[in-house]
Design a protein around this motif. Structure first.
Motif, PDB file in Angstrom:
ATOM      1  N   SER A   1       0.400  -1.266  -0.658  1.00 49.11           N
ATOM      2  CA  SER A   1       0.041   0.120   0.155  1.00 49.11           C
ATOM      3  C   SER A   1       0.874   1.308  -0.113  1.00 49.11           C
ATOM      4  CB  SER A   1      -0.903  -0.058   0.745  1.00 49.11           C
ATOM      5  OG  SER A   1      -0.136   0.638   2.043  1.00 49.11           O
ATOM      6  N   PHE A   2       0.071   2.650  -0.286  1.00 49.92           N
ATOM      7  CA  PHE A   2       1.134   3.146  -0.339  1.00 49.92           C
ATOM      8  C   PHE A   2       0.528   4.381   0.583  1.00 49.92           C
ATOM      9  CE2 PHE A   2       2.207   1.317  -4.317  1.00 49.92           C
ATOM     10  CZ  PHE A   2       3.419   1.178  -4.122  1.00 49.92           C
ATOM     11  N   GLN A   3       0.079   4.277   1.841  1.00 54.74           N
ATOM     12  CA  GLN A   3      -0.462   4.703   2.335  1.00 54.74           C
ATOM     13  C   GLN A   3       0.244   5.943   2.857  1.00 54.74           C
ATOM     14  OE1 GLN A   3      -2.876   2.772   5.151  1.00 54.74           O
ATOM     15  NE2 GLN A   3      -4.609   4.773   5.869  1.00 54.74           N
ATOM     16  N   GLY A   4       1.524   5.347   3.317  1.00 52.31           N
ATOM     17  CA  GLY A   4       2.110   6.325   3.810  1.00 52.31           C
ATOM     18  C   GLY A   4       2.571   7.066   3.058  1.00 52.31           C
TER      19      GLY A   4
ATOM     20  N   VAL B   1      13.248  18.678  10.284  1.00 52.96           N
ATOM     21  CA  VAL B   1      11.597  17.859  10.215  1.00 52.96           C
ATOM     22  C   VAL B   1      11.807  16.617  10.457  1.00 52.96           C
ATOM     23  CG1 VAL B   1       9.223  17.285   9.080  1.00 52.96           C
ATOM     24  CG2 VAL B   1      11.014  19.061   8.458  1.00 52.96           C
ATOM     25  N   LEU B   2      12.658  15.627   9.777  1.00 50.73           N
ATOM     26  CA  LEU B   2      12.699  14.193  10.000  1.00 50.73           C
ATOM     27  C   LEU B   2      12.898  14.073  11.468  1.00 50.73           C
ATOM     28  CD1 LEU B   2      12.335  12.585   7.558  1.00 50.73           C
ATOM     29  CD2 LEU B   2      15.361  12.104   8.044  1.00 50.73           C
ATOM     30  N   ARG B   3      13.926  14.651  11.620  1.00 51.27           N
ATOM     31  CA  ARG B   3      14.627  14.332  13.714  1.00 51.27           C
ATOM     32  C   ARG B   3      13.460  14.362  14.274  1.00 51.27           C
ATOM     33  NH1 ARG B   3      16.407  18.955  16.450  1.00 51.27           N
ATOM     34  NH2 ARG B   3      16.934  18.344  19.142  1.00 51.27           N
ATOM     35  N   SER B   4      12.469  15.642  13.919  1.00 52.70           N
ATOM     36  CA  SER B   4      12.097  15.742  15.192  1.00 52.70           C
ATOM     37  C   SER B   4      10.660  15.159  15.197  1.00 52.70           C
ATOM     38  CB  SER B   4      10.956  17.232  14.727  1.00 52.70           C
ATOM     39  OG  SER B   4       9.734  17.359  14.680  1.00 52.70           O
ATOM     40  N   ILE B   5      10.341  14.302  13.677  1.00 50.73           N
ATOM     41  CA  ILE B   5       9.023  13.097  13.694  1.00 50.73           C
ATOM     42  C   ILE B   5       9.592  12.256  14.179  1.00 50.73           C
ATOM     43  CG2 ILE B   5       7.703  12.167  11.780  1.00 50.73           C
ATOM     44  CD1 ILE B   5       7.665  14.557  10.258  1.00 50.73           C
TER      45      ILE B   5
ATOM     46  N   ALA C   1       7.909   5.633   5.331  1.00 53.38           N
ATOM     47  CA  ALA C   1       7.896   6.276   4.736  1.00 53.38           C
ATOM     48  C   ALA C   1       9.104   7.384   3.853  1.00 53.38           C
ATOM     49  CB  ALA C   1       6.643   6.476   4.309  1.00 53.38           C
ATOM     50  N   LEU C   2       9.048   8.279   5.168  1.00 56.76           N
ATOM     51  CA  LEU C   2       9.745   9.469   5.755  1.00 56.76           C
ATOM     52  C   LEU C   2      11.492   9.424   4.487  1.00 56.76           C
ATOM     53  CD1 LEU C   2       9.155  11.806   7.808  1.00 56.76           C
ATOM     54  CD2 LEU C   2       9.420  12.392   6.189  1.00 56.76           C
ATOM     55  N   ILE C   3      12.237   8.263   5.459  1.00 56.20           N
ATOM     56  CA  ILE C   3      13.058   7.598   5.430  1.00 56.20           C
ATOM     57  C   ILE C   3      14.070   7.231   4.136  1.00 56.20           C
ATOM     58  CG2 ILE C   3      15.180   5.950   5.679  1.00 56.20           C
ATOM     59  CD1 ILE C   3      14.178   5.604   8.724  1.00 56.20           C
ATOM     60  N   VAL C   4      12.917   6.802   3.737  1.00 53.94           N
ATOM     61  CA  VAL C   4      12.939   6.531   1.247  1.00 53.94           C
ATOM     62  C   VAL C   4      12.843   8.184   0.763  1.00 53.94           C
ATOM     63  CG1 VAL C   4      11.699   5.695   0.010  1.00 53.94           C
ATOM     64  CG2 VAL C   4      11.339   4.447   2.377  1.00 53.94           C
TER      65      VAL C   4
END
Lengths: 333, 298
Positions: free
Chosen positions: B63-66, B235-239, B267-270
């Protein structure tokens, strides 16, 4: 050709100087200032070109070195850096007498020492093994894959570590549970911190560092291998008697850089991996400077701690370099 | 012919040695590639599969929900846009400044080149430290502006050394002399001779600075305060690292929210790493080239 040009230039500039003012001073200095004038005249465009980068270095690298006098002052926002009162070595004394001093030193040295011991041989072994592989495809594949993690950012790297090692959902703990073992809160265990830091670092940079050794290996004279073959050397013997001596200069340079940077271990990853539980082992000098200086706004004290670190690092680098020079004739300068 | 000879001569000890080497290298290969595959697979699996630990190697219930949720999050889009801006503008500034100092340093008739070189390399082994540098940036009123990420770390000494040794070895002295004879000025020479001849090193500089900018978070952490200036890494760090997913999804049930939050991290890492890893196979040789130029002492 070059020498010819230099001689001609030398003659021309001597004539120019003599014509401009009467001869005075010693010969070499006259020649030197003449070269400078000639170079300025001829290359004024280049001097114009270097101006912005030179300003960059003066403003962002050298001016901060001046600002480091903060370490010897009691900073006052209203009076500014130069108006604040001098306090001599008080900030340093406070730091040395603080119980956290030895903890910081210990944590910094243990972390980078561990990184050095484990992180130095592995890329070398990887390069030596890759060098033995005769199948070009397999070699390229391993090289390309192991090099790739180098491009992953620190934030992403730490994110991955946290996801994989998460107490409940991380796949490492799921695996442990499946084997009937209890979950481990890896990042909450102070004793695990250094291993997590070091081994993730090796995962990320071993392939990159190996490339440096591989390049050095490819520069070894092929006749040495042929001679070894004629003498009936086994592959392992060839590694010990041809490969290793051949890339020794490179190994020494990499080692100097590593040892010289022991105190300068990076802030970025340690800071992200820190949490209140593992702080006992994960507070190092650079993270301490950040939290004291920027979070608590204790500028003078933090500058003193940072300066202490920089000076130790400089001494270490010079020391290691001179040792290397004495024992192996390889050095940075 | 040569290979045949070798296989015949290979002793049993050597054969065993090679088996060990291949086994170890294969294990290394798996150890490096597995985490990467795991991340990608998780990012395109369903939230339930990710949180119940069903994903091991390949995606489960694709699924591509992320990714859809990420695209609908303004925080992420702003961060992405900012990172693109910092990378593009920052790389341009850095490469320009680096060439501006590296080329004159490579000219033998440039008076003061050794002193200048020492001035620059010294900053590699000694620095004023975090706080004094912060004070300079503050005095220049750059705190909490985009300039803070573009200027204070614009030049890396290592890149200057690499570029300089390239110019030293690849711009023949004869060319300089000939152009001087023709009355070509230094700037003109750089523009119409040096730069066209230096495409490989320019590629190296652009790539290294671009990757560095894209991946950086430290300068943003200390110099920026307004969230609308944050690069993606912050942003990544905070999430992910600080676990702040509250702004992401509002109207959802607690359980669903938790599951989705997990999925979003993958998904964010990708999303954050993809731009770099996609171009990587095409540019790897430039990187290796750059490192090799730099490792030549002098």
């Amino acid at each position: 050709m070059q020498g010819c040009e230099r001689t001609l230039g030398g003659i021309a500039l001597n004539a120019e100087i003599v014509a401009e003012k009467p001869v005075q001073g010693t010969r070499p200095s006259r020649r030197r200032s003449g070269t400078a004038i000639r170079s300025f005249k001829k290359h004024w465009q280049l001097y114009l070109l270097v101006l912005p980068p030179v300003l960059f270095f003066l403003i962002f690298k050298y001016y901060p070195m001046l600002n480091a006098v903060l370490a010897f002052k009691d900073y006052n926002v209203i009076k500014g850096i130069w108006g604040s009162p001098w306090v001599g070595m008080r900030n340093f004394r406070l730091f040395f007498e603080n119980p956290i001093f030895w903890d910081l030193i210990k944590n910094t040295i243990f972390l980078s020492g561990y990184l050095l011991l484990a992180g130095f041989p592995i890329p070398l072994l990887l390069a030596l093994m890759l060098n033995e592989v005769r199948s070009g495809k397999f070699k390229r594949l391993v090289q390309m894959v192991t090099f790739a993690p180098y491009f992953i950012s620190t934030v992403v790297m730490v994110s991955m570590i946290m996801l994989f090692l998460a107490p409940r959902l991380g796949f490492v703990n799921v695996l442990l549970n499946n084997m009937g073992l209890d979950s481990i809160n890896f990042l909450g265990e102070p004793g695990m911190f250094r291993s997590i830091y070091v081994w993730s670092d090796i995962w990320q940079t071993a392939g990159y560092t190996a490339v440096i050794y591989l390049a050095a290996l490819s520069g070894i004279d092929p006749t040495l291998y042929e001679a070894a073959k004629v003498d009936g050397a086994s592959r392992a013997q060839k590694i010990f008697h041809v490969d290793l001596p051949g890339i020794l200069p490179t190994i020494v340079i990499v080692l100097i850089l590593n040892v010289g940077n022991v105190m300068a271990i990076g802030f970025e990853k340690v800071y992200l991996l820190q949490n209140p539980l593992n702080l006992v082992n994960s507070e190092i000098i650079s993270t301490y400077v950040y939290s004291i200086g920027l979070l608590n706004a204790n500028y003078s004290f933090a500058t003193a701690v940072g300066l202490f670190n920089s000076v130790i690092n400089l001494i270490l680098l010079v020391l290691v370099n001179s040792l290397a020079k004495r024992f192996s004739n390889n050095s940075l300068w | 012919m040569a290979t045949m000879k070798r296989t015949i001569r290979e002793s049993s000890g050597d054969r065993l040695f090679m088996i060990v080497v291949y086994t170890i290298l294969t294990l290394v290969l798996i150890a490096v590639i597995y985490p990467l595959i795991y991340i990608v697979s998780s990012s395109i699996s369903s939230p339930q599969a990710v949180t119940s630990g069903k994903v091991w190697l390949w995606p489960v219930d694709i699924s591509f929900q992320g990714f859809k949720t990420l695209l609908a999050t303004p925080q992420i889009i702003t961060g992405y846009g900012n990172s693109l801006f910092y990378t593009a503008v920052g790389t341009f500034i850095s490469v320009a400044l680096t060439v501006m100092i590296a080329y004159p340093l490579s000219r033998k008739t440039f008076f003061g080149r050794n002193a200048l070189m020492m001035l620059i390399t010294f900053t590699m082994i000694f620095s004023g430290g975090l706080i004094p540098t912060y004070m300079v940036v503050k005095e220049l009123h750059m705190i909490d502006t985009r300039w803070a990420l573009l200027i204070p770390n614009a030049i890396w000494v290592w890149q200057v050394i690499i570029a300089r040794s390239f110019f030293l070895s690849s711009i023949p002295e004869e060319l300089i002399e000939a152009s001087e004879m023709d009355g070509c000025s230094d700037l003109r020479f750089i523009w119409s001779v040096v730069l066209p001849l230096s495409k490989p090193i320019l590629a190296v500089l652009v790539l290294m600075y671009a990757v560095g900018q894209w991946n950086a978070y430290f300068d943003a952490l200390i110099y920026l305060k307004s969230a609308d200036l944050f690069p993606l890494q912050l942003v990544l760090r905070s999430i992910i690292i600080q676990n702040n997913s509250s702004g992401l999804m509002d109207a959802m049930k607690m359980v669903e929210r938790q599951q989705l939050a997990e999925l979003l991290k993958y998904a964010l890492i990708v999303v954050a790493t993809l731009p770099v890893l996609i171009i990587y196979p095409f540019v790897q040789r430039y990187f290796v080239q750059g490192m090799l130029v730099g490792s030549v002492k002098g």
